[in-house]
Design a protein around this motif. Sequence first.
Motif, PDB file in Angstrom:
ATOM      1  N   ARG A 263      33.687  51.854  22.122  1.00 54.93           N
ATOM      2  CA  ARG A 263      34.468  51.940  23.347  1.00 54.93           C
ATOM      3  C   ARG A 263      35.187  50.611  23.559  1.00 54.93           C
ATOM      4  O   ARG A 263      34.581  49.538  23.468  1.00 54.93           O
ATOM      5  CB  ARG A 263      33.580  52.256  24.551  1.00 54.93           C
ATOM      6  CG  ARG A 263      34.338  52.333  25.881  1.00 54.93           C
ATOM      7  CD  ARG A 263      33.445  52.758  27.037  1.00 54.93           C
ATOM      8  NE  ARG A 263      32.992  54.152  26.884  1.00 54.93           N
ATOM      9  CZ  ARG A 263      32.323  54.821  27.811  1.00 54.93           C
ATOM     10  NH1 ARG A 263      32.027  54.232  28.978  1.00 54.93           N
ATOM     11  NH2 ARG A 263      31.949  56.069  27.596  1.00 54.93           N
TER      12      ARG A 263
ATOM     13  N   VAL B  86      38.953  59.191  26.426  1.00 55.27           N
ATOM     14  CA  VAL B  86      39.571  58.218  27.326  1.00 55.27           C
ATOM     15  C   VAL B  86      38.891  58.336  28.671  1.00 55.27           C
ATOM     16  O   VAL B  86      38.342  59.385  29.018  1.00 55.27           O
ATOM     17  CB  VAL B  86      41.094  58.444  27.475  1.00 55.27           C
ATOM     18  CG1 VAL B  86      41.833  58.164  26.183  1.00 55.27           C
ATOM     19  CG2 VAL B  86      41.386  59.866  27.962  1.00 55.27           C
ATOM     20  N   GLY B  87      38.912  57.259  29.439  1.00 51.86           N
ATOM     21  CA  GLY B  87      38.277  57.308  30.741  1.00 51.86           C
ATOM     22  C   GLY B  87      38.607  56.082  31.569  1.00 51.86           C
ATOM     23  O   GLY B  87      39.348  55.194  31.144  1.00 51.86           O
ATOM     24  N   GLN B  88      38.029  56.050  32.755  1.00 52.70           N
ATOM     25  CA  GLN B  88      38.275  54.941  33.670  1.00 52.70           C
ATOM     26  C   GLN B  88      37.026  54.710  34.493  1.00 52.70           C
ATOM     27  O   GLN B  88      36.424  55.649  35.019  1.00 52.70           O
ATOM     28  CB  GLN B  88      39.467  55.248  34.583  1.00 52.70           C
ATOM     29  CG  GLN B  88      39.845  54.112  35.509  1.00 52.70           C
ATOM     30  CD  GLN B  88      41.081  54.447  36.324  1.00 52.70           C
ATOM     31  OE1 GLN B  88      41.571  55.567  36.301  1.00 52.70           O
ATOM     32  NE2 GLN B  88      41.600  53.462  37.058  1.00 52.70           N
TER      33      GLN B  88
ATOM     34  N   ALA C 285      47.476  52.167  29.353  1.00 45.43           N
ATOM     35  CA  ALA C 285      46.680  53.375  29.602  1.00 45.43           C
ATOM     36  C   ALA C 285      47.503  54.668  29.547  1.00 45.43           C
ATOM     37  O   ALA C 285      47.053  55.665  28.965  1.00 45.43           O
ATOM     38  CB  ALA C 285      45.952  53.261  30.943  1.00 45.43           C
TER      39      ALA C 285
ATOM     40  N   SER D 198      38.140  48.417  25.992  1.00 40.92           N
ATOM     41  CA  SER D 198      38.914  48.356  27.231  1.00 40.92           C
ATOM     42  C   SER D 198      40.392  48.514  26.919  1.00 40.92           C
ATOM     43  O   SER D 198      40.863  48.167  25.835  1.00 40.92           O
ATOM     44  CB  SER D 198      38.679  47.023  27.951  1.00 40.92           C
ATOM     45  OG  SER D 198      39.244  45.949  27.212  1.00 40.92           O
TER      46      SER D 198
ATOM     47  N   ASP E  46      45.904  48.015  31.708  1.00 41.81           N
ATOM     48  CA  ASP E  46      46.452  49.029  32.604  1.00 41.81           C
ATOM     49  C   ASP E  46      47.816  49.533  32.159  1.00 41.81           C
ATOM     50  O   ASP E  46      48.113  50.731  32.274  1.00 41.81           O
ATOM     51  CB  ASP E  46      46.557  48.461  34.035  1.00 41.81           C
ATOM     52  CG  ASP E  46      45.188  48.239  34.662  1.00 41.81           C
ATOM     53  OD1 ASP E  46      44.198  48.789  34.145  1.00 41.81           O
ATOM     54  OD2 ASP E  46      45.123  47.520  35.682  1.00 41.81           O
TER      55      ASP E  46
ATOM     56  N   GLY F  22      37.694  49.843  34.790  1.00 40.89           N
ATOM     57  CA  GLY F  22      39.036  49.740  34.230  1.00 40.89           C
ATOM     58  C   GLY F  22      39.231  50.854  33.221  1.00 40.89           C
ATOM     59  O   GLY F  22      38.314  51.630  32.938  1.00 40.89           O
ATOM     60  N   HIS F  23      40.412  50.953  32.670  1.00 34.30           N
ATOM     61  CA  HIS F  23      40.687  51.986  31.677  1.00 34.30           C
ATOM     62  C   HIS F  23      39.996  51.640  30.352  1.00 34.30           C
ATOM     63  O   HIS F  23      39.846  50.474  29.992  1.00 34.30           O
ATOM     64  CB  HIS F  23      42.190  52.105  31.445  1.00 34.30           C
ATOM     65  CG  HIS F  23      42.947  52.572  32.638  1.00 34.30           C
ATOM     66  ND1 HIS F  23      42.983  53.887  33.015  1.00 34.30           N
ATOM     67  CD2 HIS F  23      43.704  51.898  33.542  1.00 34.30           C
ATOM     68  CE1 HIS F  23      43.719  54.017  34.109  1.00 34.30           C
ATOM     69  NE2 HIS F  23      44.167  52.826  34.444  1.00 34.30           N
ATOM     70  N   TRP F  24      39.599  52.689  29.624  1.00 37.83           N
ATOM     71  CA  TRP F  24      38.986  52.493  28.305  1.00 37.83           C
ATOM     72  C   TRP F  24      39.290  53.702  27.421  1.00 37.83           C
ATOM     73  O   TRP F  24      39.699  54.753  27.892  1.00 37.83           O
ATOM     74  CB  TRP F  24      37.473  52.290  28.413  1.00 37.83           C
ATOM     75  CG  TRP F  24      36.714  53.362  29.153  1.00 37.83           C
ATOM     76  CD1 TRP F  24      36.312  53.326  30.448  1.00 37.83           C
ATOM     77  CD2 TRP F  24      36.268  54.638  28.638  1.00 37.83           C
ATOM     78  NE1 TRP F  24      35.651  54.494  30.789  1.00 37.83           N
ATOM     79  CE2 TRP F  24      35.608  55.313  29.691  1.00 37.83           C
ATOM     80  CE3 TRP F  24      36.367  55.271  27.396  1.00 37.83           C
ATOM     81  CZ2 TRP F  24      35.049  56.578  29.538  1.00 37.83           C
ATOM     82  CZ3 TRP F  24      35.817  56.541  27.241  1.00 37.83           C
ATOM     83  CH2 TRP F  24      35.164  57.170  28.297  1.00 37.83           C
TER      84      TRP F  24
END
Length: 211
Positions: A122, A151-153, A130, A124, A127, A156-158
Amino acid sequence: MFTGIIEELGRITGWTRTDDGGARLVIDAPRVTEDARHGDSIAVSGVCLTVVDQGPGRFTADVMGQTLAVSAIADLGEGDLVNLERAAKVGDRLGGHIVQGHVDGVGVVLEVRDEGSWRVVRVSLPDDLAPLVVDKGSIAVAGTSLTVSAVGQGAGHWFEVSLIPETLTATTLGAVAPGDRVNLETDVLARHVARMLGFPRAAVAAEEGVA
């Protein structure tokens, strides 16, 4: 242009800061230097660099200060391993995806999980990048062409990628740990679409054939 299929793990044997804020690298790489010539492009962990000198089993490349500022190349030093790929030839199979060697940003490894014979990493996601990364889409991590597996948040976004045994042994990604920084290059098609959507009137005019 590159495909994100790593040809060789090279080792940095020289790292010198230059007066203009850049650096000069010497990299041992027997395979990619077999046919290397002055002026050739070689992707070094996702950064397109130009061969300025070459010898038996090694090549030298200059890195601009701006590149050091926006990529994880600045974290490297003598003895470190790097992913290497020569520029693609016209007519070659496109085993990965279109990779330019232009780093969009740097991600930080958040988590590494072993899942049987493969490993999930995973990372980071800045932004601004993303919107360009989607599940099952393509991304280059340290120059390696990979498929986004999630993908996810949260804070922060990852995004996540699933690494097969071949990738773990043939690239530097097999040794990454939480906290490590990695170069990211998003899909060039996604970047173009995002840019076009920023000009809705121009896009509509072009579609309707209005000059």
